[in-house]
Design a protein around this motif. Structure first.
Motif, PDB file in Angstrom:
ATOM      1  N   UNK A  11       0.837  -1.199   0.000  1.00 29.29           N
ATOM      2  CA  UNK A  11       0.000   0.000   0.000  1.00 29.29           C
ATOM      3  C   UNK A  11       0.875   1.253   0.000  1.00 29.29           C
ATOM      4  N   UNK A  12       0.809   2.085  -1.062  1.00 26.00           N
ATOM      5  CA  UNK A  12       1.691   3.274  -1.149  1.00 26.00           C
ATOM      6  C   UNK A  12       1.447   4.260  -0.005  1.00 26.00           C
ATOM      7  N   UNK A  13       0.207   4.322   0.483  1.00 23.26           N
ATOM      8  CA  UNK A  13      -0.068   5.227   1.597  1.00 23.26           C
ATOM      9  C   UNK A  13       0.678   4.785   2.855  1.00 23.26           C
ATOM     10  N   UNK A  14       0.652   3.482   3.081  1.00 27.68           N
ATOM     11  CA  UNK A  14       1.370   2.967   4.246  1.00 27.68           C
ATOM     12  C   UNK A  14       2.867   3.233   4.112  1.00 27.68           C
ATOM     13  N   UNK A  26       4.246   5.778   2.492  1.00 35.75           N
ATOM     14  CA  UNK A  26       4.418   7.216   2.745  1.00 35.75           C
ATOM     15  C   UNK A  26       4.401   7.496   4.244  1.00 35.75           C
ATOM     16  N   UNK A  27       3.380   6.937   4.896  1.00 33.20           N
ATOM     17  CA  UNK A  27       3.236   7.219   6.324  1.00 33.20           C
ATOM     18  C   UNK A  27       4.386   6.626   7.131  1.00 33.20           C
ATOM     19  N   UNK A  33       7.296   8.959   6.693  1.00 37.95           N
ATOM     20  CA  UNK A  33       7.047  10.164   7.475  1.00 37.95           C
ATOM     21  C   UNK A  33       7.338   9.904   8.947  1.00 37.95           C
ATOM     22  N   UNK A  86       9.947  11.836  11.281  1.00 42.22           N
ATOM     23  CA  UNK A  86       9.546  12.475  12.529  1.00 42.22           C
ATOM     24  C   UNK A  86      10.362  11.955  13.697  1.00 42.22           C
ATOM     25  N   UNK A 119      -0.308  -8.829   4.442  1.00 40.32           N
ATOM     26  CA  UNK A 119      -1.178  -9.007   3.274  1.00 40.32           C
ATOM     27  C   UNK A 119      -0.471  -8.455   2.034  1.00 40.32           C
ATOM     28  N   UNK A 177      -2.170  -4.754   9.887  1.00 43.80           N
ATOM     29  CA  UNK A 177      -3.431  -4.121  10.291  1.00 43.80           C
ATOM     30  C   UNK A 177      -4.241  -5.115  11.120  1.00 43.80           C
ATOM     31  N   UNK A 191      -5.388  -7.563  14.061  1.00 49.84           N
ATOM     32  CA  UNK A 191      -5.294  -7.622  15.523  1.00 49.84           C
ATOM     33  C   UNK A 191      -5.381  -9.068  15.982  1.00 49.84           C
ATOM     34  N   UNK A 192      -5.415  -9.965  14.989  1.00 50.63           N
ATOM     35  CA  UNK A 192      -5.733 -11.348  15.342  1.00 50.63           C
ATOM     36  C   UNK A 192      -4.636 -12.062  16.100  1.00 50.63           C
ATOM     37  N   UNK A 221      -0.189  -1.461  12.217  1.00 54.51           N
ATOM     38  CA  UNK A 221      -0.101  -0.303  11.316  1.00 54.51           C
ATOM     39  C   UNK A 221      -1.151   0.730  11.704  1.00 54.51           C
TER      40      UNK A 221
END
Lengths: 132, 543
Positions: A8-11, A13-14, A17, A21, A64, A93, A95-96, A114
């Motif tokens: 996932x590109x958003x993950x 990026x975050x 970041x 930070x 995944x 992601x 919680x299992x 995540x």
């Protein structure tokens, strides 16, 4: 070098970041599916061109993944001679309980949910450098 | 000398004058000697006859009384001679005597007069009388001779025969008799009705006229068995009526024996079972139809159930997958909105920051909802195997580990020891966490949440109570409380997804338990989960 396996590109990026930070100025390489991850780590393991394919100091592995599932990548890693020694942090992601247990059984060092906060990243890297 | 041998037959008229005169037939030797000899012979015949031979005068006084009379009436000759003949009359028959005497005086004979007489012991007997005038040498009537035959047995036999014939005749069943050659001897009304032939049309004919083609060889078989004295019971076969139609009958055939026990014929009783057979066939067909329909129905139900199960499985898979896949984009939304708030808040005005905050809240909520749906659908799909669960440990772990329960002041009282249950550890953890989370959340503003936890035994089950001092639930809302997405309050008042209690109920259901709550709507709520006591297999190893 941090090797991040995440589709996932958003993950991605975050994650980057969060690293910034936390002032973690560690170079990062990225594979977006399990097959690419194995290909890279295989090349790195062979150490034919360490400049182009350095062995990472830690692997952040999403579960995944397309093409090859995170657990299969983990299993593969732990069967290799050189790369097996690199600590693996599972990012999920999920919680299992079962995933946590399985990650543990397969030899992952740590399990993070995540998106990881910069604090948890910092703490994780600190823990892992102590072990190293 | 030749003596004519006379048959002692009271029906022959001249016998009645035996005591007085006899017409000589062939006589050789002296007429006197011959006459004496004949008389002696005749006297012997009379005396020893089985029939009662009596003579009386015209006043009805008994003059002679043979051995037969002694036997039949019970009086000895000594007792009877000289008495009136009415000695042997029943009281209601006395007036027969004047009648008889008047006819005798007129020279009439009375033949085969059936009447009733009385024996010495008082019993009555049926007799057949033949009475003839006795004439002297000059032809003058001087008395009467009576020959009485005891016909009691005969009458009884006749009565039985009559009764029997009436039974046969009135029966609705066909009762037929035949001889050993299979020729019809008798044919009752029932047979006429059943087969359509009148008695006159069939008597003397072979019984095979009733048998359709293919059945005629039954007759030799039946006759063979009858000859050996074997009965045939309820033999089902087919016969043919006069009009050619066939009928299904049930036959019973018995041998007919003569007095010596020899089989001389057969009696057949035939019962029409056509209707019964039709009914039986109908029933069988209906049963067959029913069985077929049942099977069809079962097949359909099976197919539908399989379809349904497949649909349910697909739905569950779908909700699981979609919830799972939604988390990525939601995470992105949260991440970027937070990033903006962190990195650009100084370049945003109050409004701009407010928008971002709402984006964050919205996506947080979405994430929470998705996670709850995931938990629910995972629970719904799971194969739950129960085991021994220590509630003491489980509840304490939740209280210790869950961050929610430590935010702010929360008073949690666990009345130990909590009884153990037969359950599923992670499902129970989920359910209890949700109850505790609710208990903490739904308090009036400014009130410190106070949660009490205890267990009680209920028959074979254990009930876990979670009581709070919160805002309570009005009775009218209680029934929908455990439903999916049921919320009783706005987000601004109390946040929540409306799935929490649905998860509790699903988890408890899967463990085979029940859940419920009590509240007066004002003074807090008490939620409960009831599960079976641990099964014996576990308790042994638990210590």
């Amino acid at each position: 070098m941090i090797f991040l396996v995440e589709d996932d590109p958003n993950d991605v990026f975050l994650m980057e970041r969060a690293m910034r930070k936390g002032n973690l100025n560690v170079p990062m390489r990225h594979a977006k599916n399990g097959r690419d991850a194995i290909e890279y780590l295989d090349a790195a393991g062979k150490q034919t061109d360490p400049a182009a394919f350095p062995v990472p100091t830690v692997i952040f592995l999403d579960l995944k993944l397309p093409l090859v599932h995170g657990f299969d990548v983990l299993r593969w890693i732990k069967q290799q001679s050189t790369v097996a020694k690199v600590p693996v942090v599972i990012l999920s992601s999920s919680l299992e309980e079962e995933d946590r247990k399985k990650a543990d059984e397969l030899g992952a060092q740590k399990f993070l949910v995540k998106p990881p906060t910069s604090e948890s990243l910092v703490e994780t890297l600190r823990e892992l450098s102590v072990h190293n | 000398m030749n003596i004519a041998v006379l048959a002692v037959d009271p029906r022959i008229p001249w016998m009645t004058s035996a005591q007085h005169q006899i017409e000589p037939l062939h006589v050789n030797g002296t007429a006197e000697n011959e006459r004496l000899g004949r008389n002696r012979h005749l006297a012997a015949l009379v005396d020893f006859s089985d029939d009662a031979i009596i003579s009386k005068d015209l006043n009805g006084m008994i003059q002679s009384w043979n051995k037969g009379a002694e036997h039949i009436f019970g009086y000895t000759a000594t007792e009877a001679i000289g008495q009136s003949i009415t000695l042997v009359f029943p009281k209601d028959r006395f007036d027969e005597e004047p009648e008889i005497l008047s006819r005798i005086r007129q020279g009439e004979r009375i033949e085969h007069f059936e009447t009733v007489r009385r024996r010495k012991d008082g019993t009555f007997i049926d007799v057949s009388l033949t009475i003839s005038p006795i004439k002297d040498d000059s032809g003058r009537i001087v008395g009467a001779s009576k020959i009485a035959r005891d016909i009691t047995e005969q009458k009884r036999a006749e009565e039985l025969r009559r009764r029997f014939a009436a039974i046969v005749e009135s029966s609705d069943d066909a009762i037929i008799s035949k001889d050993l050659n299979g020729v019809i001897q008798s044919w009752n009304r029932g047979a006429e009705q059943m087969f359509g032939y009148l008695a006159s049309e069939v008597i003397g004919k072979p019984v095979t006229i009733l048998m359709p083609e293919g059945r005629t060889d039954e007759e030799p078989q039946i006759l063979a068995r009858i000859r050996s004295g074997i009965k045939i019971d309820h033999y089902e076969t087919v016969r043919r009526r006069k009009d050619g139609t066939l009928l299904d009958i049930s036959l019973s055939v018995s041998p007919i024996r003569d007095n010596s026990g020899k089989v001389i014929g057969a009696s057949k009783i035939a019962r029409n079972i056509t209707d019964k057979k039709k009914a039986d066939a109908e029933i069988q067909r209906a049963q067959h139809e029913l069985a077929k329909m049942n099977q069809e129905l079962e097949n359909r139900v099976e197919a539908r159930t399989a379809q349904l199960n497949k649909a349910v499985a697909q739905m569950q898979e779908f909700s699981y997958t979609i919830s799972h896949d939604l988390r990525g984009p939601v995470r992105a939304m949260q991440g970027y909105a937070n990033a903006m708030l962190e990195d650009y808040s100084d370049r945003l005005d109050e409004q701009g920051r407010e928008y971002l905050k709402r984006i964050v809240r919205g996506s947080d909520r979405m994430d929470q909802l998705i996670r709850d749906v995931l938990i629910y659908s995972r629970l719904a799909q799971a194969d739950v195997k129960t085991d021994f669960v220590s509630l003491d440990e489980l509840v304490q772990d939740i209280v210790d580990q869950y961050p929610d329960l430590h935010a702010g002041d929360v008073e949690i009282i666990i009345r130990k020891p909590l009884l153990p249950v037969e359950g599923h550890h992670s499902s129970m953890t989920q359910a209890v966490s949700n109850l505790l989370s609710n208990a903490r959340k739904f308090v009036a503003p400014g009130v410190t949440p106070r949660i009490e936890i205890w267990t009680e035994k209920r028959g074979n089950n254990v009930r876990l109570w979670v009581k709070d001092n919160g805002i309570g639930v009005m009775p009218m809302f209680q029934s929908r409380l455990f439903g999916m997405f049921e919320r009783l309050h706005e987000n601004e008042e109390y946040e929540g997804t409306g799935i929490g209690l649905a998860i509790v109920r699903k988890a408890v259901e899967k463990m085979g338990g029940t859940t419920g709550m009590e509240s007066d709507g004002v003074n807090g709520s008490s939620f409960w989960i009831e599960l079976p006591r641990p099964s014996n297999l576990h308790t042994l190893s638990s210590v």
